[in-house]
Design a protein around this motif. Structure first.
Motif, PDB file in Angstrom:
ATOM      1  N   SER A   1      13.030  -3.648   0.303  1.00 32.23           N
ATOM      2  CA  SER A   1      12.139  -2.899  -0.606  1.00 32.23           C
ATOM      3  C   SER A   1      12.651  -1.759  -1.649  1.00 32.23           C
ATOM      4  N   ALA A   2      13.394  -0.982  -1.137  1.00 33.41           N
ATOM      5  CA  ALA A   2      13.663  -0.034  -1.994  1.00 33.41           C
ATOM      6  C   ALA A   2      14.582  -0.477  -3.319  1.00 33.41           C
TER       7      ALA A   2
ATOM      8  N   ARG B   1       0.863  -1.115  -0.107  1.00 31.29           N
ATOM      9  CA  ARG B   1      -0.134  -0.025  -0.033  1.00 31.29           C
ATOM     10  C   ARG B   1       0.951   1.393  -0.004  1.00 31.29           C
ATOM     11  N   GLN B   2       2.172   1.071   0.261  1.00 31.45           N
ATOM     12  CA  GLN B   2       2.861   2.347   0.411  1.00 31.45           C
ATOM     13  C   GLN B   2       4.396   2.156  -0.277  1.00 31.45           C
ATOM     14  N   TRP B   3       4.763   3.206  -0.935  1.00 30.56           N
ATOM     15  CA  TRP B   3       6.045   3.146  -1.734  1.00 30.56           C
ATOM     16  C   TRP B   3       7.204   3.221  -0.660  1.00 30.56           C
ATOM     17  N   PRO B   4       8.253   2.485  -0.844  1.00 30.47           N
ATOM     18  CA  PRO B   4       9.389   2.632   0.108  1.00 30.47           C
ATOM     19  C   PRO B   4       9.847   3.867   0.161  1.00 30.47           C
ATOM     20  N   THR B   5      10.546   4.381   1.169  1.00 39.93           N
ATOM     21  CA  THR B   5      11.135   5.648   1.430  1.00 39.93           C
ATOM     22  C   THR B   5      12.613   6.028   0.773  1.00 39.93           C
ATOM     23  N   GLY B   6      12.739   7.136   0.251  1.00 39.54           N
ATOM     24  CA  GLY B   6      13.991   7.387  -0.384  1.00 39.54           C
ATOM     25  C   GLY B   6      14.241   6.849  -1.912  1.00 39.54           C
ATOM     26  N   MET B   7      12.949   6.843  -2.402  1.00 34.75           N
ATOM     27  CA  MET B   7      13.337   6.191  -3.726  1.00 34.75           C
ATOM     28  C   MET B   7      13.823   7.065  -4.979  1.00 34.75           C
ATOM     29  N   ALA B   8      13.603   8.496  -4.613  1.00 25.05           N
ATOM     30  CA  ALA B   8      14.209   9.478  -5.371  1.00 25.05           C
ATOM     31  C   ALA B   8      15.708   9.155  -5.599  1.00 25.05           C
ATOM     32  N   ALA B   9      16.360   8.847  -4.447  1.00 25.43           N
ATOM     33  CA  ALA B   9      17.782   8.865  -4.620  1.00 25.43           C
ATOM     34  C   ALA B   9      18.144   7.787  -5.431  1.00 25.43           C
ATOM     35  N   LEU B  10      17.358   6.776  -5.723  1.00 24.70           N
ATOM     36  CA  LEU B  10      17.463   5.588  -6.785  1.00 24.70           C
ATOM     37  C   LEU B  10      16.797   5.954  -8.061  1.00 24.70           C
TER      38      LEU B  10
ATOM     39  N   VAL C   1      14.001   6.550  -8.855  1.00 24.36           N
ATOM     40  CA  VAL C   1      12.475   6.526  -9.028  1.00 24.36           C
ATOM     41  C   VAL C   1      11.398   7.325  -8.328  1.00 24.36           C
ATOM     42  N   ASP C   2      10.689   8.195  -9.173  1.00 28.00           N
ATOM     43  CA  ASP C   2      10.117   9.290  -8.508  1.00 28.00           C
ATOM     44  C   ASP C   2       8.589   8.959  -8.009  1.00 28.00           C
ATOM     45  N   VAL C   3       8.655   8.074  -6.907  1.00 27.81           N
ATOM     46  CA  VAL C   3       7.517   7.626  -6.222  1.00 27.81           C
ATOM     47  C   VAL C   3       7.630   7.881  -4.828  1.00 27.81           C
TER      48      VAL C   3
ATOM     49  N   VAL D   1      -0.339 -14.314 -12.525  1.00 32.28           N
ATOM     50  CA  VAL D   1       0.319 -15.614 -12.313  1.00 32.28           C
ATOM     51  C   VAL D   1       1.856 -15.491 -12.162  1.00 32.28           C
ATOM     52  N   ASP D   2       2.606 -15.955 -10.999  1.00 32.73           N
ATOM     53  CA  ASP D   2       3.996 -15.893 -10.752  1.00 32.73           C
ATOM     54  C   ASP D   2       4.307 -17.381 -10.104  1.00 32.73           C
ATOM     55  N   ASP D   3       5.609 -17.501  -9.852  1.00 35.90           N
ATOM     56  CA  ASP D   3       6.205 -18.940  -9.160  1.00 35.90           C
ATOM     57  C   ASP D   3       6.390 -18.432  -7.978  1.00 35.90           C
ATOM     58  N   THR D   4       6.796 -17.386  -7.487  1.00 36.89           N
ATOM     59  CA  THR D   4       7.131 -17.110  -6.168  1.00 36.89           C
ATOM     60  C   THR D   4       7.072 -15.602  -5.804  1.00 36.89           C
ATOM     61  N   THR D   5       6.706 -15.245  -4.435  1.00 36.14           N
ATOM     62  CA  THR D   5       6.697 -13.811  -4.109  1.00 36.14           C
ATOM     63  C   THR D   5       7.419 -13.585  -2.773  1.00 36.14           C
ATOM     64  N   ASP D   6       8.260 -12.682  -2.791  1.00 28.83           N
ATOM     65  CA  ASP D   6       8.983 -12.405  -1.539  1.00 28.83           C
ATOM     66  C   ASP D   6       8.838 -11.076  -0.957  1.00 28.83           C
ATOM     67  N   THR D   7       9.299 -10.003  -1.439  1.00 24.80           N
ATOM     68  CA  THR D   7       8.955  -8.582  -0.981  1.00 24.80           C
ATOM     69  C   THR D   7       7.490  -8.298  -1.362  1.00 24.80           C
ATOM     70  N   GLY D   8       7.209  -8.715  -2.518  1.00 26.02           N
ATOM     71  CA  GLY D   8       5.766  -8.441  -3.013  1.00 26.02           C
ATOM     72  C   GLY D   8       5.987  -7.178  -3.980  1.00 26.02           C
ATOM     73  N   TRP D   9       7.149  -6.771  -4.368  1.00 27.37           N
ATOM     74  CA  TRP D   9       7.227  -5.630  -5.249  1.00 27.37           C
ATOM     75  C   TRP D   9       7.127  -6.033  -6.656  1.00 27.37           C
ATOM     76  N   THR D  10       7.458  -7.360  -7.177  1.00 26.43           N
ATOM     77  CA  THR D  10       7.193  -7.868  -8.442  1.00 26.43           C
ATOM     78  C   THR D  10       5.515  -7.719  -8.776  1.00 26.43           C
ATOM     79  N   LEU D  11       4.760  -8.178  -7.990  1.00 32.23           N
ATOM     80  CA  LEU D  11       3.466  -8.110  -8.151  1.00 32.23           C
ATOM     81  C   LEU D  11       2.979  -6.876  -8.087  1.00 32.23           C
ATOM     82  N   THR D  12       3.467  -5.845  -7.338  1.00 34.56           N
ATOM     83  CA  THR D  12       2.927  -4.559  -7.206  1.00 34.56           C
ATOM     84  C   THR D  12       3.262  -3.854  -8.350  1.00 34.56           C
ATOM     85  N   VAL D  13       4.633  -4.012  -9.008  1.00 35.52           N
ATOM     86  CA  VAL D  13       4.842  -3.101 -10.060  1.00 35.52           C
ATOM     87  C   VAL D  13       3.909  -3.698 -11.594  1.00 35.52           C
TER      88      VAL D  13
END
Length: 715
Positions: A650-651, A526-535, A537-539, A681-693
């Motif tokens: 996450s970041a 539900r929430q984008w990670p903190t500090g993404m601008a430094a990487l 990614v503008d979210v 459909v995917d094989d595994t989920t870990d951090t959840g960010w693949t499914l989120t993106v």
């Protein structure tokens, strides 16, 4: 706040002091209680000689009696309160109850009672506290460390380090927060005695802890080490072929075991599953782990202590310091990775009864779980250097979320590493996060490798314990370098009496049915990670509702004792890329059948994969066919390397995924014509960010809703 105590009067003569010590012991433990010679040696060293002492004695020997008796003697001498550094809330509650029975006024400062802190500080200043228990984590809380600890340490009459093996990184349960104790000892005024206690330290750990106790004092540590025999324990191993057999055996035999007890598991998921199955079979069983609500943990402990429940099914979160003298049994569903850790956990049983059953049910998957925990060792030097550089360049404190954007470590590993660097003087925790001190720091590669090798040796020894045909208690005592280790005459190997490995068919059928129930929720981000601008990614902030995935499902967790076994084999790095088995596919269909979605899906989209493309596309196609869903197609990778190497927080993970996928035009066209959700459909989920993106891309391409579906969850 805490005034330094007046100089102590001359200590009483040993005979008079011993008589007084015996009187205090009787108040603690009853009229028939008498001090053991080593107990008296420790008490005398603390109260009369004001020395630093290390007591290595078996569980139930009476280590707490030493520091409570010494506390009463020191308070009578005019000394300040005893400060006990204690690792677990359960231990604190037990210790406070024991102290109060002897008229000792005890308080605690820990994360669960912040509303009491100011009142406790005031009571200490007024001289109304005899014993203060603090967690090791509190020692590096900036407010406590800078505002409270210096005055508290200066005015202490005695400092106690309980479960002292945690101080040593050679110990089976090393905790970085315990390293802060070294700094505390270095800053103690002269003449304040220190006691360290543990039941589980071999010679190497004993030497290491003793040397650390000498920091700031210089005098040689008094080490009192005793035999580790536990005459009430009857050790056994029952080797069973699979998880259903182990669960069946447990449910079948639990009623035969004396009193109430503990079943230990290696993972949170296993504790939850096992407790649920035992409850279905009519037992009052509770799950207990670090993820259990604190109030629920307290109630579970109280119910076990009062024999209102038959069994707690627990991870190692229920360990050090839990004191139930009449605990009748300890069973392990899966082997710990160290015989020393195993000895400590089984030591919970049989303290106040003549016989307690200790049974190990090893699992085929144990070594895989050990390998996972082994991956949590101290990070490589280049990762540490990047962390120090990031802190140095920040110009101010950095929070863990901000630091994650620059260091590819999970939150827990990053925090553990920072705690070690803090004790080494390279960083410092302050209000707002962490800062670099600029002090020189060297990476002790040789020591880290040696610790890793010691862990591997412990794992091999645990396998040897399972396989040995000699005395099991002698084996454990030798692992702890007990010079008096000898055959116990009670274990299954000594007596030839073994628990039957036969499993009742009805119990096995019930266990199999329970373990075969598919489905575990996958919470949406539900929430984008903190500090993404430094990487780049503008979210930031909350993910917009129109971009979010709905709650998803996975067939099972990789750590599950049910579906986890099949999924670990299916998704192993060396496993072939082939369609899932009919059994697994039926399980996935079962997940869909039990999914209480708001609206039934109308289409299926597959995620791309470099390692398992056939498995995922075939699974998506079969689901479309059996569920009469539109086969929408697959997302594609935007670059040949796909999402790149796996990231650990996450970041970093989101940054690697942000531009990794594209929605092919035919897929986008089909999405725009759908009138309901799509399965992703995917094989595994870990951090959840693949499914989120991926869900964000699908929603922006026209999908009304996205329901993630994975074979396995890693969390």
């Amino acid at each position: 706040m805490v005034t330094t105590a007046n100089p102590d009067p001359a200590p009483a003569a040993p005979s008079a002091m011993r008589a007084e010590a015996e009187r205090h012991l009787r108040a603690l433990a009853g009229e028939s209680a008498r001090l053991r010679e080593d107990q008296w040696s420790a008490v005398h060293a603390l109260a009369a000689e004001r020395r630093r002492a290390l007591v290595v004695q078996r569980t139930g020997w009476g280590k707490s009696a030493v520091y409570f008796v010494a506390t009463l003697l020191r308070r009578a001498q005019g000394a300040g309160p005893t400060v006990i550094i204690s690792p677990l809330l359960a231990l604190m509650r037990n210790q406070i109850a024991a102290a109060e029975r002897a008229g000792i006024r005890a308080r605690t400062i820990n994360s669960a009672n912040p509303e009491d802190w100011e009142q406790t500080y005031a009571a200490i200043g007024a001289g109304e506290v005899d014993v203060l228990l603090v967690s090791p984590e509190r020692l590096n809380n900036p407010d406590f460390r800078d505002r409270v600890l210096p005055e508290l340490a200066a005015g202490a009459g005695l400092v106690v380090v309980d479960e002292a093996h945690c101080v040593s990184d050679w110990g089976h349960d090393f905790r970085p927060d315990y390293r802060r104790i070294r700094t505390l000892l270095q800053e103690l005024p002269a003449g304040i005695p220190v006691l360290a206690t543990t039941a589980t330290a071999n010679e190497r750990v004993t030497r290491d802890v003793a040397e650390q106790l000498e920091v700031g004092d210089g005098a040689e540590t008094l080490v009192l080490r005793g035999a580790l025999e536990r005459e009430s324990l009857h050790l056994a191993v029952v080797d069973l072929p699979d998880t259903p057999a182990r669960l069946s055996w447990l449910a079948q035999h639990l009623a035969e075991l004396p009193g109430s007890g503990i079943v230990y598991t290696l993972t949170v998921a296993a504790a939850t599953e096992t407790a649920a199955f035992l409850t279905e079979r009519g037992y009052d069983a509770r799950a207990y782990s670090g993820q259990t609500d604190p109030e629920d943990r307290r109630r579970a402990e109280d119910d076990l202590l009062a024999n209102r429940t038959k069994v707690l099914v627990a991870t190692s979160a229920l360990g050090m310091g839990f004191d139930k003298p009449d605990l009748g049994f300890v069973i392990h569903l899966g082997a710990p990775q160290s015989p020393i850790s195993y000895y400590q956990q089984v030591g919970r049983a049989g303290r106040g009864v003549r016989r307690a059953e200790v049974i190990l049910l090893p699992g085929r998957e144990d070594r895989q779980i050990w390998a996972y925990f082994a991956g949590l060792s101290f990070p490589a030097e280049d990762t540490v250097r990047r962390t120090l550089a990031a802190l140095a360049d920040a110009g101010g404190p950095m929070s863990l979320p901000r630091l994650e954007a620059q260091v590819d470590l999970s939150r827990s590993r990053l925090e553990q590493m920072l705690k070690v660097l803090d004790v080494d003087g390279a960083v410092r925790r302050v209000r707002g996060g962490w800062t670099a001190t600029g002090a020189p720091w060297s990476y002790d590669d040789q020591r880290y490798k040696a610790v890793a090798a010691a862990r591997e040796a412990e794992q091999r020894a645990m396998l040897d314990y399972i396989a040995t045909d000699h005395c099991r208690m002698e084996f454990l005592r030798r692992q702890l370098d007990d010079p008096e280790a000898a055959p116990c005459g009670r274990c299954d190997n000594c007596t030839g009496h073994r628990w039957s490995a036969a499993v009742d068919a009805e119990y096995r059928e019930a266990a199999t049915e329970h373990l075969d129930r598919p489905g575990t929720p996958v919470a949406p981000r539900r929430q984008w990670p903190t500090g993404m601008a430094a990487l780049g990614v503008d979210v930031s902030g909350r993910i917009r509702a129109e971009q979010q995935a709905a709650e998803g499902r996975a067939l099972g967790r990789l750590t599950d004792i049910g579906w986890g076994t099949a999924l670990r084999a299916l998704l192993a790095p060396d496993a072939a890329d082939s369609p899932v088995s009919d059994q697994v596919f039926a399980g996935v269909v079962g997940v869909l059948a039990g999914w209480q979605w708001e609206q039934r899906p109308v289409g299926v989209v597959a995620l791309p994969s470099l390692t398992r493309p056939r498995m995922i596309t075939d699974l998506a196609a079969r689901l479309a066919q059996v569920g009469r869903l539109e086969p929408v197609g697959s997302l594609e990778y935007a670059r040949p390397e796909g999402a790149g190497a796996r990231r650990h927080n996450s970041a970093q993970r989101l940054a690697s995924l942000w531009s990794a996928f594209t929605v092919p035009a035919p897929v986008a066209e089909r999405l725009r014509h759908l009138d309901g959700p799509v399965l992703l459909v995917d094989d595994t989920t870990d951090t959840g960010w693949t499914l989120t993106v991926a869900a964000r891309l699908l929603r922006e391409s026209g999908a009304p809703a996205v329901l993630p579906l994975a074979l396995a969850s890693r969390s």
